[in-house]
Design a protein around this motif. Structure first.
Motif, mmCIF file in Angstrom:
data_model
loop_
_atom_site.group_PDB
_atom_site.id
_atom_site.type_symbol
_atom_site.label_atom_id
_atom_site.label_comp_id
_atom_site.label_asym_id
_atom_site.label_seq_id
_atom_site.Cartn_x
_atom_site.Cartn_y
_atom_site.Cartn_z
ATOM 1 N N LEU A 23 0.348 -14.658 3.810
ATOM 2 C CA LEU A 23 -0.584 -14.443 2.711
ATOM 3 C C LEU A 23 -1.119 -13.013 2.712
ATOM 4 C CD1 LEU A 23 -2.571 -17.804 2.927
ATOM 5 C CD2 LEU A 23 -1.058 -17.105 1.063
ATOM 6 N N GLU A 24 -1.411 -12.489 3.897
ATOM 7 C CA GLU A 24 -1.864 -11.100 3.987
ATOM 8 C C GLU A 24 -0.829 -10.151 3.392
ATOM 9 O OE1 GLU A 24 -4.087 -9.587 7.531
ATOM 10 O OE2 GLU A 24 -3.455 -11.478 8.411
ATOM 11 N N THR A 25 0.441 -10.377 3.725
ATOM 12 C CA THR A 25 1.509 -9.517 3.226
ATOM 13 C C THR A 25 1.620 -9.592 1.708
ATOM 14 O OG1 THR A 25 2.764 -9.789 5.286
ATOM 15 C CG2 THR A 25 3.977 -9.014 3.347
ATOM 16 N N VAL A 26 1.621 -10.824 1.173
ATOM 17 C CA VAL A 26 1.774 -11.010 -0.270
ATOM 18 C C VAL A 26 0.625 -10.358 -1.031
ATOM 19 C CG1 VAL A 26 1.828 -12.724 -2.131
ATOM 20 C CG2 VAL A 26 3.120 -13.123 -0.029
ATOM 21 N N LEU A 27 -0.601 -10.588 -0.590
ATOM 22 C CA LEU A 27 -1.762 -10.070 -1.315
ATOM 23 C C LEU A 27 -1.933 -8.565 -1.123
ATOM 24 C CD1 LEU A 27 -4.261 -13.001 -0.673
ATOM 25 C CD2 LEU A 27 -3.067 -12.446 -2.801
ATOM 26 N N THR A 28 -1.555 -8.054 0.036
ATOM 27 C CA THR A 28 -1.604 -6.608 0.241
ATOM 28 C C THR A 28 -0.610 -5.910 -0.677
ATOM 29 O OG1 THR A 28 -2.289 -6.870 2.556
ATOM 30 C CG2 THR A 28 -1.343 -4.750 1.929
ATOM 31 N N GLN A 29 0.595 -6.488 -0.799
ATOM 32 C CA GLN A 29 1.595 -5.919 -1.703
ATOM 33 C C GLN A 29 1.142 -5.983 -3.157
ATOM 34 O OE1 GLN A 29 5.157 -8.123 -0.800
ATOM 35 N NE2 GLN A 29 5.669 -6.873 0.992
ATOM 36 N N ALA A 30 0.269 -6.960 -3.472
ATOM 37 C CA ALA A 30 -0.265 -7.084 -4.834
ATOM 38 C C ALA A 30 -1.435 -6.134 -5.075
ATOM 39 C CB ALA A 30 -0.697 -8.518 -5.098
ATOM 40 N N GLY A 31 -1.790 -5.333 -4.072
ATOM 41 C CA GLY A 31 -2.832 -4.325 -4.257
ATOM 42 C C GLY A 31 -4.220 -4.749 -3.830
ATOM 43 N N PHE A 32 -4.314 -5.810 -3.020
ATOM 44 C CA PHE A 32 -5.614 -6.284 -2.575
ATOM 45 C C PHE A 32 -5.981 -5.734 -1.208
ATOM 46 C CE2 PHE A 32 -4.546 -9.494 -5.728
ATOM 47 C CZ PHE A 32 -5.767 -9.722 -6.347
ATOM 48 N N GLU A 33 -7.260 -5.532 -1.009
ATOM 49 C CA GLU A 33 -7.823 -5.310 0.319
ATOM 50 C C GLU A 33 -8.108 -6.697 0.892
ATOM 51 O OE1 GLU A 33 -12.015 -3.654 2.196
ATOM 52 O OE2 GLU A 33 -11.320 -2.872 0.268
ATOM 53 N N VAL A 34 -7.465 -7.060 1.985
ATOM 54 C CA VAL A 34 -7.457 -8.447 2.458
ATOM 55 C C VAL A 34 -8.355 -8.635 3.673
ATOM 56 C CG1 VAL A 34 -6.000 -10.317 3.298
ATOM 57 C CG2 VAL A 34 -5.115 -8.744 1.571
ATOM 58 N N ILE A 35 -9.138 -9.715 3.637
ATOM 59 C CA ILE A 35 -9.935 -10.157 4.782
ATOM 60 C C ILE A 35 -9.443 -11.551 5.138
ATOM 61 C CG2 ILE A 35 -12.219 -10.816 5.622
ATOM 62 C CD1 ILE A 35 -11.914 -8.326 2.801
ATOM 63 N N ALA A 36 -8.906 -11.725 6.330
ATOM 64 C CA ALA A 36 -8.324 -13.002 6.744
ATOM 65 C C ALA A 36 -9.237 -13.711 7.735
ATOM 66 C CB ALA A 36 -6.950 -12.785 7.367
ATOM 67 N N THR A 37 -9.433 -15.016 7.532
ATOM 68 C CA THR A 37 -10.233 -15.835 8.437
ATOM 69 C C THR A 37 -9.452 -17.088 8.809
ATOM 70 O OG1 THR A 37 -11.315 -17.036 6.627
ATOM 71 C CG2 THR A 37 -12.373 -14.999 7.371
ATOM 72 N N GLY A 38 -9.843 -17.698 9.938
ATOM 73 C CA GLY A 38 -9.079 -18.829 10.455
ATOM 74 C C GLY A 38 -9.747 -20.176 10.348
ATOM 75 N N ASN A 39 -10.933 -20.259 9.745
ATOM 76 C CA ASN A 39 -11.598 -21.559 9.576
ATOM 77 C C ASN A 39 -12.549 -21.499 8.390
ATOM 78 O OD1 ASN A 39 -14.479 -20.926 10.585
ATOM 79 N ND2 ASN A 39 -13.183 -20.180 12.271
ATOM 80 N N GLY A 40 -13.020 -22.670 7.987
ATOM 81 C CA GLY A 40 -13.829 -22.767 6.791
ATOM 82 C C GLY A 40 -15.157 -22.050 6.858
ATOM 83 N N LEU A 41 -15.872 -22.184 7.982
ATOM 84 C CA LEU A 41 -17.184 -21.556 8.097
ATOM 85 C C LEU A 41 -17.079 -20.035 8.023
ATOM 86 C CD1 LEU A 41 -18.887 -23.778 10.837
ATOM 87 C CD2 LEU A 41 -19.428 -23.687 8.391
ATOM 88 N N ASP A 42 -16.117 -19.465 8.765
ATOM 89 C CA ASP A 42 -15.932 -18.013 8.721
ATOM 90 C C ASP A 42 -15.496 -17.572 7.321
ATOM 91 O OD1 ASP A 42 -16.611 -17.817 11.361
ATOM 92 O OD2 ASP A 42 -14.551 -17.652 12.100
#
Length: 315
Positions: A23-42
């Protein structure tokens, strides 16, 4: 004046590391600055902190699941929500859309399809949050202030105003009667009951479409019934507006699915069974919010095996 474009920020909420990196790769290629988290609360905290344009949300996560995370996010954010899950049951789709998701993809998904759907959502108007932060509402143009009557003159008001303003002389309280003098009758206008505040002007020229007492305005993104606003998601509003514009012409599920993606029906874009089920879920939610009957509908009529259209007029 600052004319910088809005930052394209995306938040990913996904506990599977491999999918998260994809998902990071796809959205970065689409021109987004990406913040990735591993659970719902974060993830909820990241949405609050970064105010993203788009958020992808996994359903099955440790701690709070995607449905609960979506509800919490919708309480303060108008981010576009795309739910991702390995489950393909209609009840899961229903729960996701009711929690506030704008779109729903099942795993495994095609990266190109995810990117296309995200870009389609960004072409649709974003909702704005209420001032008190209570949740997303449709953007509304402010109503013009009433035209005040000139002092000593006859009241003037536009035709759409629900009630003409009273002259300044009539707005003052009546003087106390003098002993022995005949009672002065009160002006008729002063004692006349005011018309209901809900009265308003609807016309096709102003952008309103009407059917059996249901009003829709695509420019203001408003839907009203019996003088009351109907709280619809972006997808529900777009579907209702499409039916209102098409009148009795049938719109197929595939046609409506492509409409939500911002794609033309005449193209060869693939429409899956999951896409069609999502339309069914949106329509079920829309009927519920309209309090419309499936057996004797006033607004949304199912054409078995084909799609949907407006019900016959009450006239």
């Amino acid at each position: 004046m600052d004319t910088q474009p809005e930052r394209r920020v995306a938040v990913i909420i996904e506990d599977d590391a491999d999918i998260r990196h994809l998902l990071e790769t796809v959205l970065t290629q689409a021109g987004f600055e990406v913040i990735a988290t591993g659970n719902g609360l974060d993830g909820v905290q990241a949405v609050r902190a970064y105010d993203p344009m788009v958020t992808t949300l996994d359903v099955s996560m440790p701690g709070i699941d995607g449905f609960e995370a979506a509800k919490r996010i919708r309480a303060f954010s108008n981010t576009y929500l795309v739910m991702l899950t390995a489950r393909d049951e209609e009840i899961d789709t229903l729960q996701g859309l009711e929690a506030g998701a704008d779109d729903y993809l099942t795993k495994p998904f095609r990266p190109r399809e995810l990117r296309a759907r995200v870009e389609a959502m960004l072409r649709r108007p974003r909702q704005v949050l209420a001032v008190d932060g209570s949740g997303p509402v449709a953007p509304v143009a402010e109503a013009p202030a009433p035209v005040a009557a000139p002092a000593g003159g006859s009241p003037l008001a536009p035709a759409a105003a629900p009630m003409a303003s009273a002259p300044a002389a009539q707005a003052q309280p009546a003087p106390s009667p003098v002993a022995g003098s005949p009672a002065q009758p009160s002006p008729v206008a002063a004692s006349a009951p005011a018309e209901p505040a809900a009265a308003k002007s609807y016309s096709r020229e102003d952008g309103w479409l009407e059917h059996n007492g249901l009003f829709v305005n695509s420019e203001m993104r408003l839907a009203e019934k019996e003088g009351k606003s109907i709280d619809l998601t972006r997808s529900e509003f777009d579907l209702l507006n499409a039916l209102m514009e098409s009148q009795r012409r049938v719109r197929s599920k595939a046609d409506l699915a492509l409409l939500l993606r911002g794609e033309s029906y005449v193209t060869a874009h693939f429409v899956s069974e999951a896409d069609k089920r999502a339309i069914e879920v949106h329509m079920a939610n829309l009927r519920r919010k309209l309090a419309d009957s499936i057996t004797t509908p006033r607004w949304i009529e199912t054409v078995r095996g084909v799609g949907y259209r407006l019900a016959a007029s009450d006239d």
